[in-house]
Motif scaffolding. Structure first.
Motif, short mmCIF file in Angstrom:
data_model
loop_
_atom_site.label_atom_id
_atom_site.label_comp_id
_atom_site.label_asym_id
_atom_site.label_seq_id
_atom_site.Cartn_x
_atom_site.Cartn_y
_atom_site.Cartn_z
N VAL A 22 0.89 -1.16 0.00
CA VAL A 22 0.00 0.00 0.00
C VAL A 22 0.92 1.21 0.00
O VAL A 22 1.72 1.38 0.93
CB VAL A 22 -0.91 0.02 1.25
CG1 VAL A 22 -1.75 1.29 1.27
CG2 VAL A 22 -1.77 -1.22 1.31
N PRO A 23 0.87 2.02 -1.05
CA PRO A 23 1.79 3.17 -1.12
C PRO A 23 1.59 4.12 0.05
O PRO A 23 0.49 4.24 0.60
CB PRO A 23 1.43 3.85 -2.44
CG PRO A 23 0.53 2.91 -3.17
CD PRO A 23 -0.04 1.96 -2.18
N ALA A 24 2.66 4.80 0.40
CA ALA A 24 2.57 5.84 1.43
C ALA A 24 1.71 6.97 0.89
O ALA A 24 1.77 7.29 -0.30
CB ALA A 24 3.96 6.35 1.79
N PRO A 25 0.94 7.60 1.76
CA PRO A 25 0.14 8.73 1.28
C PRO A 25 1.04 9.89 0.88
O PRO A 25 2.11 10.08 1.45
CB PRO A 25 -0.72 9.09 2.50
CG PRO A 25 0.07 8.61 3.68
CD PRO A 25 0.79 7.38 3.19
N ASP A 115 8.93 -5.26 -0.62
CA ASP A 115 9.87 -5.68 -1.66
C ASP A 115 11.31 -5.73 -1.18
O ASP A 115 12.24 -5.81 -1.98
CB ASP A 115 9.75 -4.77 -2.88
CG ASP A 115 10.17 -3.34 -2.62
OD1 ASP A 115 10.29 -2.93 -1.43
OD2 ASP A 115 10.36 -2.61 -3.60
N CYS A 116 11.54 -5.73 0.13
CA CYS A 116 12.90 -5.67 0.68
C CYS A 116 13.82 -6.73 0.07
O CYS A 116 14.89 -6.41 -0.43
CB CYS A 116 12.86 -5.81 2.20
SG CYS A 116 14.48 -5.66 2.98
N THR A 132 3.80 -2.34 4.77
CA THR A 132 3.53 -1.54 3.58
C THR A 132 4.19 -0.17 3.69
O THR A 132 4.53 0.28 4.78
CB THR A 132 2.01 -1.33 3.40
OG1 THR A 132 1.52 -0.54 4.48
CG2 THR A 132 1.27 -2.67 3.33
N ASP A 133 4.34 0.49 2.56
CA ASP A 133 4.90 1.84 2.56
C ASP A 133 4.04 2.78 3.40
O ASP A 133 4.56 3.66 4.08
CB ASP A 133 5.02 2.38 1.13
CG ASP A 133 6.14 1.71 0.34
OD1 ASP A 133 6.80 0.79 0.87
OD2 ASP A 133 6.36 2.12 -0.82
#
Length: 154
Positions: A22-25, A115-116, A132-133
């Motif tokens: 989940v992308p960072a806002p 994805d580390c 998540t991010d």
């Protein structure tokens, strides 16, 4: 062909759960500043703060209790050290949280991103259940918030 369940097992035979990132806002500079500089007594009940605090306690506090760093005393999470080491730059902080430390003195700092293990050597990745991010952004904001209060109070 092999059994798909076997393909998803790790070396200990434990089932791995694939986590979608989940992308960072994307926050305005004003919102980042508000999160980092507003006293925790004001922002402490906000979702980002609660999530960042919960994740920090479960994933980070073992090495960074109350903002300290057990392995390298000049890399604390206090504002002066964050600034001196360049970690007030949110991109640099997010890279550290996602993929761990590259500097030898910080080599014990693992990465926590989904994805580390696709980006760095898997031994640099610290959890079987990555974050998540969006969650890592909450951790970063929590650290900045606490650093601006010198890690005092709650």
């Amino acid at each position: 062909g092999g059994n798909q369940d076997e393909d998803d097992d790790d070396d200990l035979g434990m089932r791995r759960k694939e986590v979608a990132n989940v992308p960072a806002p994307v926050l305005t500079a004003e919102e980042n500043n508000r999160r980092w500089t507003t006293p925790s007594s004001v922002v402490g009940q906000e979702e980002w703060y609660q999530n960042g605090k919960r994740l920090f306690v479960s994933k980070c506090a073992g090495c960074h209790a109350a903002g300290a760093t057990t392995t390298y005393k000049r890399a604390t999470l206090f504002r002066d050290d964050l600034e001196r080491n360049g970690y007030l730059d949110t991109e640099k902080m997010m890279r550290l949280l996602k993929y761990g430390a590259k500097r030898p003195k910080l080599a014990g700092m693992p990465g926590f991103a989904v994805d580390c293990s696709r980006v760095v050597e898997y031994t640099k990745c610290g959890v079987t259940q990555p974050l998540t991010d969006a969650s890592l952004k909450d951790v970063a904001d929590f650290v900045y918030s606490r650093a601006n209060e010198n890690w005092s109070g709650r």
